[in-house]
Design a protein around this motif. Structure first.
Motif, PDB file in Angstrom:
ATOM      1  N   TRP A  64       0.836  -1.210   0.000  1.00 15.93           N
ATOM      2  CA  TRP A  64       0.000   0.000   0.000  1.00 15.93           C
ATOM      3  C   TRP A  64       0.866   1.254   0.000  1.00 15.93           C
ATOM      4  O   TRP A  64       0.606   2.198  -0.770  1.00 15.93           O
ATOM      5  CB  TRP A  64      -0.943   0.014   1.203  1.00 15.93           C
ATOM      6  N   CYS A  65       1.886   1.282   0.832  1.00 20.44           N
ATOM      7  CA  CYS A  65       2.773   2.449   0.878  1.00 20.44           C
ATOM      8  C   CYS A  65       3.419   2.693  -0.486  1.00 20.44           C
ATOM      9  O   CYS A  65       3.491   3.836  -0.962  1.00 20.44           O
ATOM     10  CB  CYS A  65       3.853   2.254   1.938  1.00 20.44           C
ATOM     11  N   ARG A  66       3.855   1.628  -1.118  1.00 22.07           N
ATOM     12  CA  ARG A  66       4.524   1.760  -2.412  1.00 22.07           C
ATOM     13  C   ARG A  66       3.586   2.321  -3.469  1.00 22.07           C
ATOM     14  O   ARG A  66       3.925   3.276  -4.167  1.00 22.07           O
ATOM     15  CB  ARG A  66       5.093   0.407  -2.866  1.00 22.07           C
ATOM     16  N   ILE A 146       6.259   7.616   8.348  1.00 24.03           N
ATOM     17  CA  ILE A 146       5.147   7.524   7.397  1.00 24.03           C
ATOM     18  C   ILE A 146       3.822   7.783   8.111  1.00 24.03           C
ATOM     19  O   ILE A 146       2.951   8.506   7.607  1.00 24.03           O
ATOM     20  CB  ILE A 146       5.149   6.145   6.721  1.00 24.03           C
ATOM     21  N   LEU A 147       3.664   7.238   9.305  1.00 20.72           N
ATOM     22  CA  LEU A 147       2.442   7.485  10.071  1.00 20.72           C
ATOM     23  C   LEU A 147       2.321   8.954  10.441  1.00 20.72           C
ATOM     24  O   LEU A 147       1.214   9.515  10.452  1.00 20.72           O
ATOM     25  CB  LEU A 147       2.420   6.607  11.322  1.00 20.72           C
ATOM     26  N   ALA A 148       3.450   9.595  10.747  1.00 22.76           N
ATOM     27  CA  ALA A 148       3.425  11.020  11.059  1.00 22.76           C
ATOM     28  C   ALA A 148       2.942  11.824   9.851  1.00 22.76           C
ATOM     29  O   ALA A 148       2.162  12.775   9.985  1.00 22.76           O
ATOM     30  CB  ALA A 148       4.804  11.490  11.498  1.00 22.76           C
ATOM     31  N   LEU A 149       3.403  11.449   8.658  1.00 30.71           N
ATOM     32  CA  LEU A 149       2.958  12.125   7.438  1.00 30.71           C
ATOM     33  C   LEU A 149       1.452  11.967   7.254  1.00 30.71           C
ATOM     34  O   LEU A 149       0.739  12.933   6.953  1.00 30.71           O
ATOM     35  CB  LEU A 149       3.715  11.559   6.242  1.00 30.71           C
ATOM     36  N   LEU A 150       0.951  10.747   7.442  1.00 29.65           N
ATOM     37  CA  LEU A 150      -0.479  10.489   7.272  1.00 29.65           C
ATOM     38  C   LEU A 150      -1.302  11.264   8.299  1.00 29.65           C
ATOM     39  O   LEU A 150      -2.354  11.836   7.978  1.00 29.65           O
ATOM     40  CB  LEU A 150      -0.747   8.987   7.392  1.00 29.65           C
TER      41      LEU A 150
END
Length: 212
Positions: A64-66, A146-150
């Motif tokens: 999903w991240c990719r 990545i969670l911080a970005l989301l």
């Protein structure tokens, strides 16, 4: 806070190494919301219609991240606790979107969780592309970044100019949230190419019962 990441949703272009389809899916994941935090919410398919989990394990989360155009978690192993943390953030964003759409009070627990995730780590810094005009994500980043970005994208959405433009698709078999950027603010479907066309076809068949 930097500019919010808005996922590319045009058909037929390369995004995160995948070609988007007519219904804006990449590797089986829908990307029809117009905001990456709501695309995360969409990793539970058919909400309130069956609730199918699309991120059951580390492999699916990395995929999903990719395809979302994000860095891929660089952790050697995504632990069960890290996967649970990702799903918890997703459900907190869902709770905030649900409350916004329904016009109900936001749960303080959802707000606290999003705020905590936003402070987990510095979000991954995008890199300047080889053409000198576009940006590209880093290849890898820690999952907390990545969670911080989301989470920061969610904060930007719920406190920004589109805070009152969060909608839920009205198609009977769709549960996706999306950001309505239409001028009149009257968009009904996540995309015309998927749910809009199906709804229009169903209405036509009802009006012309002899047509298949």
């Amino acid at each position: 806070m930097g500019a919010a990441l808005v996922t590319e949703t045009r058909s037929g272009v390369l995004v995160g190494g995948e070609v988007t389809t007519k219904d804006l899916r990449r590797a089986g994941f829908p990307f029809r919301s117009g905001r990456i935090c709501l695309d995360l919410v969409a990793t539970v398919a058919k909400r309130r219609l069956g609730d199918r989990e699309l991120l059951p394990g580390p492999t699916e989360l990395r995929t999903w991240c990719r395809v979302a155009g994000l860095p891929v978690p660089q952790d050697a192993e995504i632990t069960p606790e890290q996967l649970e943390r990702t799903q918890a953030l997703r459900e907190a964003v869902y709770g905030l979107a649900r409350a916004r759409v329904d016009g109900t009070q936001h749960l303080s627990a959802d707000i606290d969780l999003v705020n905590s995730a936003a402070c987990l780590a510095a979000p991954p810094t995008p890199l300047l592309g080889p053409d000198g005009y576009t940006s590209r994500p880093r290849e890898h980043a820690p999952l907390d970044s990545i969670l911080a970005l989301l989470a920061r994208d969610a904060i930007d959405l719920f406190s920004g100019p589109y805070a009152l433009r969060i909608r839920e698709c009205t198609a009977h078999d769709c549960s996706l949230f999306f950001v309505d950027r239409s001028r009149p603010g009257s968009r009904r479907w996540c995309t015309m190419a998927s749910c809009g066309e199906k709804a229009s076809s169903a209405t036509y068949r009802q009006r012309h019962p002899g047509v298949r």
